[in-house]
Design a protein around this motif. Structure first.
Motif, mmCIF file in Angstrom:
data_model
loop_
_atom_site.group_PDB
_atom_site.id
_atom_site.type_symbol
_atom_site.label_atom_id
_atom_site.label_comp_id
_atom_site.label_asym_id
_atom_site.label_seq_id
_atom_site.Cartn_x
_atom_site.Cartn_y
_atom_site.Cartn_z
ATOM 1 N N PHE A 4 36.450 56.217 25.961
ATOM 2 C CA PHE A 4 36.575 55.904 27.386
ATOM 3 C C PHE A 4 37.553 56.880 28.034
ATOM 4 O O PHE A 4 38.686 57.038 27.581
ATOM 5 C CB PHE A 4 37.084 54.464 27.556
ATOM 6 N N GLU A 14 31.001 50.217 32.798
ATOM 7 C CA GLU A 14 31.789 49.112 32.239
ATOM 8 C C GLU A 14 31.676 47.854 33.098
ATOM 9 O O GLU A 14 31.481 46.758 32.594
ATOM 10 C CB GLU A 14 33.266 49.517 32.119
ATOM 11 N N ILE A 15 31.796 48.040 34.395
ATOM 12 C CA ILE A 15 31.762 46.860 35.275
ATOM 13 C C ILE A 15 30.361 46.258 35.297
ATOM 14 O O ILE A 15 30.204 45.045 35.382
ATOM 15 C CB ILE A 15 32.263 47.190 36.704
ATOM 16 N N ALA A 18 30.033 44.005 32.407
ATOM 17 C CA ALA A 18 30.856 42.788 32.447
ATOM 18 C C ALA A 18 30.227 41.670 33.275
ATOM 19 O O ALA A 18 30.709 40.551 33.256
ATOM 20 C CB ALA A 18 32.237 43.124 33.023
ATOM 21 N N PRO A 20 28.055 38.681 34.173
ATOM 22 C CA PRO A 20 27.280 37.673 33.446
ATOM 23 C C PRO A 20 25.807 37.703 33.894
ATOM 24 O O PRO A 20 25.540 38.028 35.061
ATOM 25 C CB PRO A 20 27.922 36.350 33.848
ATOM 26 N N VAL A 86 34.569 41.687 43.983
ATOM 27 C CA VAL A 86 35.440 42.688 43.349
ATOM 28 C C VAL A 86 34.650 43.559 42.368
ATOM 29 O O VAL A 86 34.746 44.801 42.424
ATOM 30 C CB VAL A 86 36.643 42.002 42.660
ATOM 31 N N PRO A 87 33.820 42.978 41.474
ATOM 32 C CA PRO A 87 33.053 43.840 40.566
ATOM 33 C C PRO A 87 32.132 44.814 41.298
ATOM 34 O O PRO A 87 32.081 45.999 40.960
ATOM 35 C CB PRO A 87 32.232 42.845 39.739
ATOM 36 N N ILE A 90 34.149 47.579 42.688
ATOM 37 C CA ILE A 90 34.530 48.580 41.686
ATOM 38 C C ILE A 90 33.365 49.522 41.418
ATOM 39 O O ILE A 90 33.530 50.741 41.310
ATOM 40 C CB ILE A 90 34.989 47.885 40.371
ATOM 41 N N ALA A 114 42.069 54.299 39.168
ATOM 42 C CA ALA A 114 42.838 53.075 38.922
ATOM 43 C C ALA A 114 43.575 52.647 40.183
ATOM 44 O O ALA A 114 43.576 51.469 40.565
ATOM 45 C CB ALA A 114 43.823 53.309 37.779
ATOM 46 N N SER A 118 43.113 49.308 42.503
ATOM 47 C CA SER A 118 44.254 48.435 42.824
ATOM 48 C C SER A 118 44.309 48.151 44.315
ATOM 49 O O SER A 118 44.473 47.000 44.734
ATOM 50 C CB SER A 118 45.570 49.110 42.403
ATOM 51 N N ILE B 71 35.701 38.260 35.734
ATOM 52 C CA ILE B 71 34.718 39.341 35.559
ATOM 53 C C ILE B 71 35.403 40.702 35.662
ATOM 54 O O ILE B 71 35.179 41.594 34.850
ATOM 55 C CB ILE B 71 33.606 39.237 36.632
ATOM 56 N N ALA B 72 36.244 40.816 36.689
ATOM 57 C CA ALA B 72 36.877 42.116 36.915
ATOM 58 C C ALA B 72 38.047 42.353 35.969
ATOM 59 O O ALA B 72 38.449 43.493 35.744
ATOM 60 C CB ALA B 72 37.348 42.205 38.361
ATOM 61 N N VAL B 75 37.611 44.876 32.836
ATOM 62 C CA VAL B 75 37.549 46.288 33.217
ATOM 63 C C VAL B 75 38.903 46.744 33.750
ATOM 64 O O VAL B 75 39.352 47.859 33.468
ATOM 65 C CB VAL B 75 36.450 46.521 34.273
ATOM 66 N N LEU B 78 41.108 47.475 30.877
ATOM 67 C CA LEU B 78 40.705 48.711 30.218
ATOM 68 C C LEU B 78 41.235 49.930 30.974
ATOM 69 O O LEU B 78 41.865 50.823 30.394
ATOM 70 C CB LEU B 78 39.167 48.769 30.141
ATOM 71 N N ILE B 79 40.994 49.933 32.276
ATOM 72 C CA ILE B 79 41.429 51.079 33.083
ATOM 73 C C ILE B 79 42.954 51.118 33.155
ATOM 74 O O ILE B 79 43.571 52.178 33.091
ATOM 75 C CB ILE B 79 40.835 51.004 34.501
ATOM 76 N N LEU B 88 46.778 47.082 37.412
ATOM 77 C CA LEU B 88 45.541 46.719 36.726
ATOM 78 C C LEU B 88 45.831 46.057 35.382
ATOM 79 O O LEU B 88 45.119 45.149 34.951
ATOM 80 C CB LEU B 88 44.650 47.950 36.549
#
Lengths: 148, 336
Positions: A4, A14-15, A18, A20, A86-87, A90, A114, A118, B71-72, B75, B78-79, B88
């Motif tokens: 990664f 990745e997101i 994640a 579901p 949020v996902p 991202i 990152a 944030s 969910i978030a 990740v 990880l980041i 994060l």
């Protein structure tokens, strides 16, 4: 196991992983709507504002995507499942950064990604009614093992 | 009517020129360079950035928020770990804690939601511990009273440690009795409701055992399950309604497009009906646009005066003729 490196593409993958299964469809729908708004012919002139905007790239990306997600949420008559805000943000952020990499011929560092995430997450959480100061305090408490 | 805009040349600094070209969607620099084309199709983020500060809030429930964080969170961790981003990293931690509610109760299946305590023997103590941490977290975030209301937890007691005295004694019989009484008594279509419902509830309560009994014995856990199920059902309802909403939006867009088209058509028809032939239709009114002399309002004609060609307007020529009836003849007529 694949290494990664924090590239926009990797973060997007990745997101996506994640999410579901029950939320996959909603996630895909939100992402599709966001991409349409971001890259549509009708909105491309707004890019001028982005390029001439003052501020760092992480702020521009984070605030931009946060605003986009909130806009999509409102435009969906609040039917968008809040879990995917949020996902999906991202993911769209990774797409925007990926695009920026391609046109600028310059890598967007993982640190910028990152930081952008944030900024975006903070804005969205505040809109969800999570006060920033209390979130910071809770995160510090968690980091010190306060919830063990 | 033919409209010709006279080209205007503006001399701007390079940065301003680039900005203006993008704003007006005009080419900048070389037509063969790639940047202007690509930049114009870049994501329009700045316009949305402003929206982030003015938009209304996103009203969500505690269960939904815990799901969103969970969910978030993975990740983010990880980041955060890779880049050393403190926010994060910590966000990942609290997301795991907040997600305790969703992780414990959701039976959605797959990913972070794939744990089903009803089928995988999630123990009461684990349930209480996870929910207790989440309750502490949400208490810190929203204040204790709101967290208590939202999660159905009273006081500072966690689910795991709640005292027996605080929980009404719920047995199979009392549950059956409550269930029967809530259905009311009497006979419907020859069936004794009290007896049937009571018997069914008794059987369910006595045969459940394990987690079922523990849940029945803990009103807070029941509230928590109820809240989670309610949130999940609300989400299911939203999902079920989404196609209908989408189709309504599409329909409305199509109707708007049709109205716009008809409005434009009516406007065009009106404009056509209003169009009148000009009083001087043989002269191209735009002929002088590129002549460079904005003061020249009418074309000049060439006339021969005393063997010499002169150029004058029709008005000047008329005046000249009046003064000199035997003056020269008209050579040609046209725009100078």
């Amino acid at each position: 196991m694949k290494e990664f490196n924090g590239t926009p593409q990797e973060i997007g993958e990745e997101i996506s992983r994640a999410i579901p299964p029950k939320l996959q469809e909603a996630f895909a729908r939100v992402v599709k709507a966001g991409m349409k708004v971001m890259f549509s012919e009708q909105t491309h002139q707004m890019m001028m504002e982005q390029l001439s905007a003052d501020g760092e790239m992480d702020q521009v990306l984070g605030e931009g995507i946060a605003g986009l997600m909130l806009l999509l949420f409102q435009k969906s008559n609040q039917t968008m499942p809040p879990e995917v805000i949020v996902p999906a943000g991202i993911y769209l952020l990774s797409e925007a950064a990926d695009f920026t990499e391609k046109i600028m011929k310059e890598k967007v560092p993982a640190e910028i990604m990152a930081s952008s995430i944030s900024v975006m997450t903070n804005i969205i959480l505040e809109k969800m009614g999570v006060p920033k100061d209390k979130m910071d305090a809770a995160m510090n408490k968690a980091a010190q093992g306060g919830y063990q | 009517m033919l409209a010709i805009n006279k080209p205007t040349t503006l001399y701007l600094p390079q940065s301003e020129s680039k900005r203006a070209s993008m704003y007006f969607d005009l080419p900048y620099g070389s037509h063969y360079s790639q940047a202007p084309f690509q930049l114009k199709r870049a994501p329009a983020l700045a316009a949305f950035a402003a929206y982030s500060s003015i938009s209304a809030g996103v009203a969500i429930g505690m269960t939904t928020l815990s799901g969103a964080l969970m969910i978030a969170g993975g990740v983010a961790s990880l980041i955060g770990a890779f880049t050393g981003n403190e926010f994060l990293t910590k966000f990942g931690m609290v997301a795991g804690i907040a997600g305790g509610v969703t992780g414990a109760f959701s039976a959605a299946g797959g990913g972070a939601f794939n744990y089903n305590p009803l089928t995988e023997g999630f123990g009461g103590s684990q349930l209480g511990a996870a929910a207790g941490k989440a309750k502490d977290f949400f208490g810190d975030i929203f204040g204790n009273s709101e967290a208590v209301d939202a999660m159905g937890v009273t006081g500072d007691a966690t689910i795991a440690n709640i005292s027996e005295s605080a929980v009404p004694s719920v047995t199979a019989d009392s549950f059956a009795s409550d269930a029967a009484s809530s259905f009311g008594s009497g006979t419907k279509m020859g069936v004794d409701l009290s007896a049937k419902v009571g018997a069914g509830a008794t059987k369910a309560a006595s045969s459940g055992g394990g987690l079922f009994s523990q849940l029945l014995g803990n009103k807070d856990a029941m509230n928590l399950v109820g809240g989670a199920a309610e949130g999940y059902n609300a989400f299911q309802d939203r999902e079920a309604q989404q196609p209908l909403i989408d189709s309504n939006v599409d329909l409305r867009n199509a109707q708007t497009g049709q109205v716009n088209f008809e409005t434009n058509l009516a406007q065009d028809r009106y404009n056509n009906m209003q169009a009148q032939p000009g009083s001087n239709i043989s002269v191209n009114q735009d002929a002088q646009v590129f002549a460079g002399n904005q003061n020249q309002t009418s074309p000049r004609i060439a006339v021969a005066i005393n063997g010499e060609v002169k150029y004058m307007t029709t008005e000047e020529y008329a005046a000249y003729k009046q003064q000199n009836s035997s003056g020269g003849g008209l050579l040609q007529q046209g725009a100078a």
